[in-house]
Design a protein around this motif. Structure first.
Motif, PDB file in Angstrom:
ATOM      1  N   ASP A 244       0.964  -1.141   0.210  1.00 11.57           N
ATOM      2  CA  ASP A 244       0.010  -0.096  -0.011  1.00 11.57           C
ATOM      3  C   ASP A 244       0.900   1.310  -0.023  1.00 11.57           C
ATOM      4  OD1 ASP A 244       0.824  -0.849   2.398  1.00 11.57           O
ATOM      5  OD2 ASP A 244      -1.112  -0.624   3.413  1.00 11.57           O
TER       6      ASP A 244
ATOM      7  N   CYS B 293       2.136   5.350   9.046  1.00 13.67           N
ATOM      8  CA  CYS B 293       1.642   3.887   9.180  1.00 13.67           C
ATOM      9  C   CYS B 293       2.778   3.017   8.594  1.00 13.67           C
ATOM     10  CB  CYS B 293       0.436   3.673   8.659  1.00 13.67           C
ATOM     11  SG  CYS B 293      -0.338   2.269   9.125  1.00 13.67           S
TER      12      CYS B 293
ATOM     13  N   HIS C  42       3.612   2.814   5.179  1.00  9.94           N
ATOM     14  CA  HIS C  42       3.360   2.326   3.965  1.00  9.94           C
ATOM     15  C   HIS C  42       4.488   2.520   2.859  1.00  9.94           C
ATOM     16  CE1 HIS C  42      -1.116   2.418   4.822  1.00  9.94           C
ATOM     17  NE2 HIS C  42      -0.435   1.558   5.582  1.00  9.94           N
TER      18      HIS C  42
ATOM     19  N   GLU D  78      -5.070   2.695   1.123  1.00 14.27           N
ATOM     20  CA  GLU D  78      -5.451   1.547   2.031  1.00 14.27           C
ATOM     21  C   GLU D  78      -6.190   2.210   3.388  1.00 14.27           C
ATOM     22  OE1 GLU D  78      -5.449  -0.946   5.197  1.00 14.27           O
ATOM     23  OE2 GLU D  78      -4.159   0.859   5.552  1.00 14.27           O
ATOM     24  N   GLU D  79      -5.876   3.457   3.748  1.00 16.91           N
ATOM     25  CA  GLU D  79      -6.310   4.001   4.801  1.00 16.91           C
ATOM     26  C   GLU D  79      -7.831   4.421   4.694  1.00 16.91           C
ATOM     27  OE1 GLU D  79      -5.053   3.979   7.574  1.00 16.91           O
ATOM     28  OE2 GLU D  79      -2.661   3.842   7.048  1.00 16.91           O
TER      29      GLU D  79
ATOM     30  N   HIS E  93       2.995  -5.797   6.820  1.00 18.24           N
ATOM     31  CA  HIS E  93       2.847  -4.612   7.262  1.00 18.24           C
ATOM     32  C   HIS E  93       3.944  -4.460   8.296  1.00 18.24           C
ATOM     33  CE1 HIS E  93       1.341  -0.746   8.629  1.00 18.24           C
ATOM     34  NE2 HIS E  93       0.041  -0.941   7.832  1.00 18.24           N
TER      35      HIS E  93
HETATM   36 NI    NI Z   1      -1.086   0.751   7.560  1.00 22.14          NI
END
Ligand code: NI
Length: 434
Positions: free
Chosen positions: A101, A134, A136, A169-170, A201
């Motif tokens: 992502d 996050c 990504h 993705e968020e 992830h």
């Molecule tokens: Ni994430």
């Protein structure tokens, strides 16, 4: 006895066939190590110039350019700003999809890294920074490296690798489609038809260098729901003239709590019902006509999910009915269950061992957070795992979590992630069943 011995020998040989030969493995490991500096460089570039969901135009172009240079068949844009690339191996074999992502978050970065994001934007009417809070950026850099290494080894590849760089993705901005659901809708799992999908992830809160996973339900399905209770408005001094939606809502709220605690088989899987918002009324002496509440449901089993939905509807409508009110329930399925195909997981765990060391590969309990990788797993078998990246000398209890301004990862975790993605891909190609 002899028969048993030879049987054991056959099994042992078959198991070794399930993975690439040690010489090839050593070559791949070396190429991963050699590319580490580049991976860090790409990640830092992406980190410095983050883009929000469905707005990843520069990110998409950056990825597409890299993949074109590798000589891959590149499709861009897909599902708004996504990139899909195909690498055809020299030998026949399965179609393996790998997903990263690419989007960032409306979070203002707070650190003094030379590549910290200075990007600002307006999000939902508020001025905010934009940050890869996050991780990504690491997923994107790792998958760019997987593409580079596998391209170099084309002659040894069995089958086809499909690289999926997925936006949003968020979650897409309000009113827009996006993310994995849109990628699937636009046909990313077809032409050629994908047999299996892998994704990972990075985890800033998990010990550095570890890989963690769980077979079956690993990350929860997330549903959003709301309940609107309608009663009758009256003067606050004369409640008997009203049908009080606030009191009915309080009863519903308590009733909802018994769905998990009293009506769900908790030894099977965990589940969560949370009301995060409740609104009603305007002043002290007016009983209002309406009350509104909204919340989220997290489940790790599809059957339980359906049952819980049914019980929420039943609880709300029947409690309201008993008071002469009405309750309107709306449930919106946001993300499906991140479900790691148990047979596939079992087959691929040895590939994770090779990436992190057996003692650092950990089977974990389920997580009640969600991930839209689940959209692909609804269609094809898949495996999703976490790569630990907590900076050393951090306290696991206080380390900044994902989605916060202080979110930080140790970049050395990316090599573990890279090796893991390479190993699952190559080992799957060499599985004896294919
Ligand atoms: Ni994430």
């Amino acid at each position: 006895m002899k028969k048993i011995l030879s049987l054991i020998l056959i099994i042992a040989v078959q198991q070794s066939v399930a993975q690439v030969n040690p010489k090839f493995q050593a070559k791949i490991d070396q190429q991963a190590k050699d590319l580490e500096g580049k991976v860090i460089e790409w990640r830092r570039h992406l980190h410095e110039f983050p883009e929000l969901s469905n707005r990843e135009t520069k990110t998409g172009a950056y990825i597409a350019e890299h993949l074109k240079k590798l000589g891959l068949e590149v499709q861009y844009p897909v599902a708004k700003t996504g990139v899909v690339a195909l690498l055809k191996g020299a030998k026949p074999g399965p179609v393996i999809a790998l997903r990263a992502d690419i989007d960032a978050l409306p979070v203002t970065e707070r650190n003094s890294l030379p590549f910290a994001s200075k990007v600002k934007t307006n999000f939902n009417g508020q001025e905010t920074g934009v940050m890869h809070a996050c991780g990504h950026d690491t997923h994107t850099a790792i998958l760019m490296a997987v593409a580079e290494i596998l391209s170099k080894n084309k002659s040894d590849l069995k089958g086809t690798v499909k690289f999926i760089f997925q936006p949003a993705e968020e979650g897409a901005p309000a009113g827009e489609e996006g993310g994995a659901a849109l990628m699937v809708k636009e046909g990313v799992l077809g032409n050629p038809s994908v047999d299996v999908i892998f994704g990972m992830h990075i985890m800033s809160i998990a010990p550095l260098g570890t890989i963690s996973y769980k077979p079956a339900g690993m990350m929860a399905a997330a549903d959003w729901f709301s309940i609107t209770v309608k009663g009758r408005q009256a003067h606050g001094s004369a409640p008997w003239m009203s049908i009080d939606p606030i009191v009915v809502s309080a009863q519903i709220l308590t009733g909802l709590q018994t769905i998990i605690s009293r009506q769900t088989e908790l030894t099977k899987e965990a589940a969560v019902i949370t009301i995060g918002r409740i609104q009603s009324g305007i002043r002290e002496n007016i009983i209002p006509e309406e009350a509104f509440m909204a919340g989220t449901i997290r489940t790790l089993d599809v059957e339980m999910q359906d049952k819980i939905h049914e019980k929420i509807r039943l609880t709300a409508t029947k409690i309201a009915e008993s008071a002469g009110a009405t309750a309107e329930v709306s449930i919106d399925k946001k993300f499906p269950l991140t479900y790691n195909d148990p047979a596939l997981t079992e087959k691929m765990v040895p590939s994770l061992y090779k990436a992190a060391g057996k003692e650092k590969v950990i089977q974990i309990p389920a997580v009640t957070g969600s991930e839209d990788f689940s959209e692909y797993q609804k269609v094809v078998p898949g495996l999703f795992f976490f790569v630990g990246a907590m900076p050393p000398n951090q306290d696991p209890n206080t380390v900044p979590s994902h989605h916060t301004p202080d979110f930080m990862i140790d970049e050395s975790a990316m090599l573990t992630g890279l090796k893991a993605m390479l190993n699952v891909t190559l080992d799957y190609m060499y599985l004896p069943t294919k």
